[in-house]
Design a protein around this motif. Sequence first.
Motif, PDB file in Angstrom:
ATOM      1  N   ARG A  11      36.056  43.398  45.734  1.00 55.25           N
ATOM      2  CA  ARG A  11      36.849  44.531  45.966  1.00 55.25           C
ATOM      3  C   ARG A  11      37.843  44.503  44.817  1.00 55.25           C
ATOM      4  O   ARG A  11      38.252  45.625  44.295  1.00 55.25           O
ATOM      5  N   THR A  12      38.595  43.393  44.709  1.00 56.96           N
ATOM      6  CA  THR A  12      39.703  43.506  43.712  1.00 56.96           C
ATOM      7  C   THR A  12      39.045  43.792  42.297  1.00 56.96           C
ATOM      8  O   THR A  12      39.568  44.544  41.570  1.00 56.96           O
ATOM      9  N   LYS A  13      37.888  43.200  41.874  1.00 53.55           N
ATOM     10  CA  LYS A  13      37.173  43.548  40.521  1.00 53.55           C
ATOM     11  C   LYS A  13      36.978  45.203  40.455  1.00 53.55           C
ATOM     12  O   LYS A  13      37.362  45.659  39.767  1.00 53.55           O
ATOM     13  N   LEU A  14      36.366  45.473  41.508  1.00 52.38           N
ATOM     14  CA  LEU A  14      35.910  46.760  41.683  1.00 52.38           C
ATOM     15  C   LEU A  14      37.001  47.892  41.452  1.00 52.38           C
ATOM     16  O   LEU A  14      36.624  48.926  40.987  1.00 52.38           O
ATOM     17  N   ARG A  15      37.801  47.527  42.280  1.00 52.49           N
ATOM     18  CA  ARG A  15      39.156  48.282  42.118  1.00 52.49           C
ATOM     19  C   ARG A  15      39.677  48.446  40.662  1.00 52.49           C
ATOM     20  O   ARG A  15      39.883  49.689  40.166  1.00 52.49           O
ATOM     21  N   SER A  16      39.764  47.356  40.106  1.00 50.98           N
ATOM     22  CA  SER A  16      40.160  47.655  38.561  1.00 50.98           C
ATOM     23  C   SER A  16      39.025  48.284  37.760  1.00 50.98           C
ATOM     24  O   SER A  16      39.762  48.814  37.057  1.00 50.98           O
ATOM     25  N   ARG A  17      38.123  47.967  37.916  1.00 59.63           N
ATOM     26  CA  ARG A  17      36.887  48.565  37.262  1.00 59.63           C
ATOM     27  C   ARG A  17      36.921  50.069  37.372  1.00 59.63           C
ATOM     28  O   ARG A  17      36.578  51.095  36.504  1.00 59.63           O
TER      29      ARG A  17
END
Length: 402
Positions: A304-310
Amino acid sequence: MPITQTREITAAARLQNVRYAIRDLACYSDEVARQGHKILPLNIGDPNVFDFSTPPHMIEAVYRAMRDNKNGYAPSSGIKEALEAIRSEAARKGISSVQDVFVTTGVSETVDLCLNALLDPGDDLLTPSPDYPLYSAILARLGLKLNTYDLNEEDGWQPELADIKRKITPRTRGIVLINPNNPTGSVCTRKMLEDVAELAREHNLVIFADEIYDKLILDDDECVSMAAVAPDVPVVTFGGLSKNYLAPGWRIGWGILSGDAAAVKSYNEGIQKLLRARLCANHPEQYAIKAALEGPQDHLVEVRTKLRSRRDVTVKWANSTARVSCVSPRGAFYAFPKIDIPEPDDVFVRELILQKHVMVVHGSGFGQKPGTRHFRIVFLPNEATLSKAYTAIGELLAERYH
Ligand SMILES: Cc1ncc(COP(=O)(O)O)c(C=O)c1O
């Protein structure tokens, strides 16, 4: 013996309407790749192509099952420990009226079985527009006409309730609700779920609640399960290992049938018959279900952290680029920006592959309101790769439509 003349073997006529833009486009990109170009794939929602990998404890569970010779056929509905784990998951999702659960070869097979078990010639099923194209492909295969309802871009891509009401016919048997949504990334409000459930009650519809992305909520929305707000309504909730648990190649999905016991009895018998007719889902991989649902969930925090930033990189680019605008996705890993261009979006997408070697999927491959144009981006790659792709898309827009 005279040699008989070879005649062409034609495919069934009903296949003319079977389309699956996401993979159909790959044939075109393969041609461009054969000319020596490396294509950046932003078309398929496969996390494992990028920097995401299946949690090790799931791999261990499957490996152990294979070593323990769980390599024969499984029971048609699925192995006992997986079914128990799915029932516990249903309880965590707030689904209280579970009548049955079953394991399938990906959610793709759950959908196929559940639609086949429900629909007769002449029936119709309400599907969203834009839509994940599996649904329309299966309906085409069944020889059924599409009956789509709009998702409203001006309302953050929530279903358009008035359009659903307008589209219900005496032959409408069910409605598909994809939440979190592919291709728009929207997340349904509780009120919307309640309103759709009320329509299902009035018109005796089965709700197909495709919740395959339910653990990939990117903001602070609550992800409410349709079956939890409507325990009396017949609902099949779809889930699986492909997205939340980063194992799409294992082809493991499931269905949770809930609602009033008497109302769903005959339909469930139909589903069970079809489950038996195809023997079983992949056997050793089913041992990952309990491991996934009940083991460590740490990977989800990182995903989720990666996806939020992307997602943020994507939306920032879209809303600062001429001719592009985008409703911010709140779940899953797709964005569906609108493009203001004077030609069909499939032409743009092909040019993008040909000239810039970036592959997205045209909005017309999912369905969209007449006169509007979109494309779907999979924002799974890292920020640097996405930025490179977005620069290329911006360049093509500027070069082609100045
Ligand atoms: C909304 C939705 N449903 C179902 C599927 C199919 O999932 P599976 O890999 O479990 O067959 C996908 C895959 O992208 C999807 O986006």
